[in-house]
Design a protein around this motif. Structure first.
Motif, PDB file in Angstrom:
ATOM      1  N   LYS A 143      41.949  78.253  62.448  1.00 37.83           N
ATOM      2  CA  LYS A 143      42.890  79.240  61.937  1.00 37.83           C
ATOM      3  C   LYS A 143      42.224  79.945  60.764  1.00 37.83           C
ATOM      4  CE  LYS A 143      47.644  79.540  60.249  1.00 37.83           C
ATOM      5  NZ  LYS A 143      48.838  78.742  59.895  1.00 37.83           N
ATOM      6  N   PHE A 144      42.107  81.265  60.861  1.00 35.45           N
ATOM      7  CA  PHE A 144      41.434  82.058  59.836  1.00 35.45           C
ATOM      8  C   PHE A 144      42.460  82.835  59.024  1.00 35.45           C
ATOM      9  CE2 PHE A 144      38.394  81.347  63.214  1.00 35.45           C
ATOM     10  CZ  PHE A 144      37.272  80.933  62.510  1.00 35.45           C
ATOM     11  N   SER A 170      36.805  87.437  53.364  1.00 29.90           N
ATOM     12  CA  SER A 170      37.953  87.360  54.257  1.00 29.90           C
ATOM     13  C   SER A 170      37.625  86.487  55.463  1.00 29.90           C
ATOM     14  CB  SER A 170      38.346  88.766  54.710  1.00 29.90           C
ATOM     15  OG  SER A 170      39.640  88.760  55.239  1.00 29.90           O
ATOM     16  N   GLY A 171      38.660  86.006  56.135  1.00 33.79           N
ATOM     17  CA  GLY A 171      38.471  85.229  57.350  1.00 33.79           C
ATOM     18  C   GLY A 171      38.066  83.792  57.111  1.00 33.79           C
ATOM     19  N   GLN A 172      38.610  83.166  56.067  1.00 34.69           N
ATOM     20  CA  GLN A 172      38.266  81.778  55.752  1.00 34.69           C
ATOM     21  C   GLN A 172      39.248  80.805  56.394  1.00 34.69           C
ATOM     22  OE1 GLN A 172      37.063  80.807  51.659  1.00 34.69           O
ATOM     23  NE2 GLN A 172      37.439  82.973  51.186  1.00 34.69           N
ATOM     24  N   THR A 173      38.743  79.645  56.716  1.00 31.37           N
ATOM     25  CA  THR A 173      39.599  78.558  57.189  1.00 31.37           C
ATOM     26  C   THR A 173      40.174  77.836  55.979  1.00 31.37           C
ATOM     27  OG1 THR A 173      37.805  76.950  57.196  1.00 31.37           O
ATOM     28  CG2 THR A 173      38.160  78.217  59.245  1.00 31.37           C
ATOM     29  N   THR A 204      47.097  85.521  59.350  1.00 31.78           N
ATOM     30  CA  THR A 204      46.300  84.482  59.988  1.00 31.78           C
ATOM     31  C   THR A 204      46.043  84.851  61.442  1.00 31.78           C
ATOM     32  OG1 THR A 204      48.268  83.222  60.598  1.00 31.78           O
ATOM     33  CG2 THR A 204      47.223  82.665  58.510  1.00 31.78           C
ATOM     34  N   ARG A 205      44.942  84.318  61.929  1.00 30.23           N
ATOM     35  CA  ARG A 205      44.596  84.487  63.342  1.00 30.23           C
ATOM     36  C   ARG A 205      43.942  83.194  63.803  1.00 30.23           C
ATOM     37  NH1 ARG A 205      39.100  85.626  62.797  1.00 30.23           N
ATOM     38  NH2 ARG A 205      38.643  86.544  60.766  1.00 30.23           N
TER      39      ARG A 205
END
Length: 100
Positions: free
Chosen positions: A71-72, A25-28, A64-65
């Motif tokens: 942007k992740f 998780s948390g990939q660009t 997204t964050r």
């Protein structure tokens, strides 16, 4: 909401993106594109991946964050739980009732 969810899940590339986000998780966007290319030999443009991510985000499957300029993307499984709760299998034995 269910229509968007089923539309998002109908495409095999989007399911592959979800698999990758489930694994990490948390990939660009760059990381997702790299993993699709290296692990799945998908020759897909960044623009196409971005469009797939937009569909997944509209369905609530991806959140997204932003951190600075990055942007992740994170997997959100809550919409899937709503679907399974909508049509429970009343005839199937529960975990405590099943035998191996």
């Amino acid at each position: 909401m269910a229509d968007d969810l089923f539309k998002a899940l109908a495409d095999p590339t989007r399911r592959t993106i979800l698999d990758e986000l489930a694994e990490k998780s948390g990939q660009t966007l760059f990381e997702i594109c790299s993993r699709l290319s290296m692990r799945h030999q998908l020759g897909i443009s960044r623009q196409a991946v971005s469009q797939h991510l937009a569909v997944l985000e509209a369905a609530g499957l991806v959140e997204t964050r932003r951190e600075g300029r990055c942007k992740f993307h994170d997997l959100n499984t809550a919409p899937l739980r709503h679907i399974t709760e909508r049509w429970p299998d009343r005839g199937a034995p529960g975990p405590e009732e099943s035998t191996p």
